[in-house]
Design a protein around this motif. Structure first.
Motif, PDB file in Angstrom:
ATOM      1  N   MET A   1      -5.462  -7.796   2.535  1.00 46.64           N
ATOM      2  CA  MET A   1      -4.588  -8.787   1.958  1.00 46.64           C
ATOM      3  C   MET A   1      -4.417  -9.935   2.953  1.00 46.64           C
ATOM      4  SD  MET A   1      -0.946  -8.114   0.224  1.00 46.64           S
ATOM      5  CE  MET A   1       0.392  -9.029   0.882  1.00 46.64           C
ATOM      6  N   ALA A   2      -4.413 -11.166   2.443  1.00 48.41           N
ATOM      7  CA  ALA A   2      -4.303 -12.335   3.310  1.00 48.41           C
ATOM      8  C   ALA A   2      -2.874 -12.492   3.806  1.00 48.41           C
ATOM      9  CB  ALA A   2      -4.717 -13.580   2.548  1.00 48.41           C
ATOM     10  N   VAL A   3      -2.753 -12.767   5.094  1.00 46.55           N
ATOM     11  CA  VAL A   3      -1.443 -12.983   5.699  1.00 46.55           C
ATOM     12  C   VAL A   3      -1.481 -14.337   6.400  1.00 46.55           C
ATOM     13  CG1 VAL A   3       0.217 -12.117   7.375  1.00 46.55           C
ATOM     14  CG2 VAL A   3      -1.131 -10.513   6.044  1.00 46.55           C
ATOM     15  N   PRO A   4      -0.512 -15.226   6.132  1.00 48.43           N
ATOM     16  CA  PRO A   4      -0.542 -16.539   6.779  1.00 48.43           C
ATOM     17  C   PRO A   4      -0.303 -16.439   8.284  1.00 48.43           C
ATOM     18  CG  PRO A   4       1.443 -16.288   5.447  1.00 48.43           C
ATOM     19  CD  PRO A   4       0.596 -15.104   5.181  1.00 48.43           C
ATOM     20  N   LYS A   5      -1.003 -17.277   9.048  1.00 45.01           N
ATOM     21  CA  LYS A   5      -0.834 -17.279  10.510  1.00 45.01           C
ATOM     22  C   LYS A   5       0.425 -18.008  10.939  1.00 45.01           C
ATOM     23  CE  LYS A   5      -5.496 -16.744  12.102  1.00 45.01           C
ATOM     24  NZ  LYS A   5      -5.965 -16.440  13.408  1.00 45.01           N
TER      25      LYS A   5
END
Length: 59
Positions: A1-5
């Motif tokens: 799942m994409a996680v914002p930096k």
């Protein structure tokens, strides 16, 4: 799942949320001449219970 930096800024968040719009529901007049109430399209009339000229719901 994409996680914002990085944390999304308040202005970016608000500009993204500005696209969340509500729309007015589409309403059409009932085909029954005696009724003529506004109803959602392709549904039986909640007032008289008719759909396409025939009684489908007992009201």
């Amino acid at each position: 799942m994409a996680v914002p930096k990085r944390k999304m800024s308040r202005s970016n968040t608000r500009s993204r949320r500005s696209q969340w719009k509500t729309t007015v529901p589409t309403l059409v007049a009932c085909n029954n001449r005696a009724c003529g109430a506004l109803k959602p399209p392709h549904q039986a009339c909640p007032t008289c219970g008719q759909y396409k000229g025939r009684q489908v719901v007992g009201v």
